[in-house]
Design a protein around this motif. Structure first.
Motif, short mmCIF file in Angstrom:
data_model
loop_
_atom_site.label_atom_id
_atom_site.label_comp_id
_atom_site.label_asym_id
_atom_site.label_seq_id
_atom_site.Cartn_x
_atom_site.Cartn_y
_atom_site.Cartn_z
N VAL A 1 31.12 13.31 16.11
CA VAL A 1 30.17 13.04 15.03
C VAL A 1 29.20 11.94 15.45
O VAL A 1 27.98 12.02 15.24
N GLY A 2 29.73 10.89 16.05
CA GLY A 2 28.87 9.79 16.51
C GLY A 2 27.87 10.26 17.55
O GLY A 2 26.69 9.88 17.53
N GLY A 3 28.31 11.08 18.48
CA GLY A 3 27.41 11.62 19.50
C GLY A 3 26.33 12.48 18.88
O GLY A 3 25.16 12.42 19.29
N GLY A 4 26.70 13.28 17.89
CA GLY A 4 25.71 14.12 17.21
C GLY A 4 24.67 13.29 16.48
O GLY A 4 23.47 13.59 16.53
N VAL A 5 25.14 12.21 15.81
CA VAL A 5 24.20 11.33 15.11
C VAL A 5 23.27 10.66 16.10
O VAL A 5 22.06 10.55 15.86
N GLY A 6 23.80 10.21 17.24
CA GLY A 6 22.95 9.58 18.26
C GLY A 6 21.90 10.55 18.79
O GLY A 6 20.72 10.17 18.93
N VAL A 7 22.27 11.78 19.09
CA VAL A 7 21.31 12.78 19.62
C VAL A 7 20.26 13.09 18.56
O VAL A 7 19.06 13.18 18.87
N LEU A 8 20.69 13.24 17.31
CA LEU A 8 19.75 13.54 16.24
C LEU A 8 18.78 12.39 16.04
O LEU A 8 17.56 12.60 15.88
N GLY A 9 19.28 11.12 16.08
CA GLY A 9 18.39 9.96 15.96
C GLY A 9 17.40 9.89 17.09
O GLY A 9 16.21 9.58 16.89
#
Length: 129
Positions: A103-111
């Protein structure tokens, strides 16, 4: 017509029934052979029907029975093994820590993608001024 040609025509017409080929009398040996073959055919058909009935009423051979028993045992064993595997709890694809990491990786990529897309227009304006 002339008398000669009329006589010739008349003689040919009278002689034509005599000149027709007659069928030879049937060969007695061939007729006897045909009757014999027909009888053999009837006997063979009766034997075939009797054998078919015997095969339908005969129990399976011991080899077939042994193979059937072996296959039934293997089928029973595989069913039991399947039930045991289905009874086990299914492992989660990702553990709890791994889920938070994903989830953290997904949020980072989306940001990152949103930052690139939103600042792209500003940079062009800065270069133009």
């Amino acid at each position: 017509m002339r008398k000669g040609s009329l006589l010739l025509l008349l003689s040919v017409m009278l002689a034509s029934p005599v000149l027709h080929a007659e069928q030879p009398p049937p060969d007695l040996a061939a007729a006897e052979r045909q009757v014999e073959l027909e009888q053999q055919l009837l006997d063979n058909q009766a034997q075939r029907q009797a054998l078919k009935a015997d095969m339908a009423s005969q129990p399976d051979t011991s080899a077939q029975q042994a193979q059937l028993a072996r296959l039934q045992e293997e089928n029973r064993r595989l069913r039991l093994q399947l039930q045991q595997e289905q009874a086990k709890p299914q492992p989660q694809w990702l553990g709890e820590d791994q889920q938070w990491f994903a989830v953290g990786g997904g949020v980072g990529v989306l940001g990152f993608l949103l930052g690139v897309l939103t600042t792209r227009g500003r940079r062009r304006r800065q270069w133009l001024n």
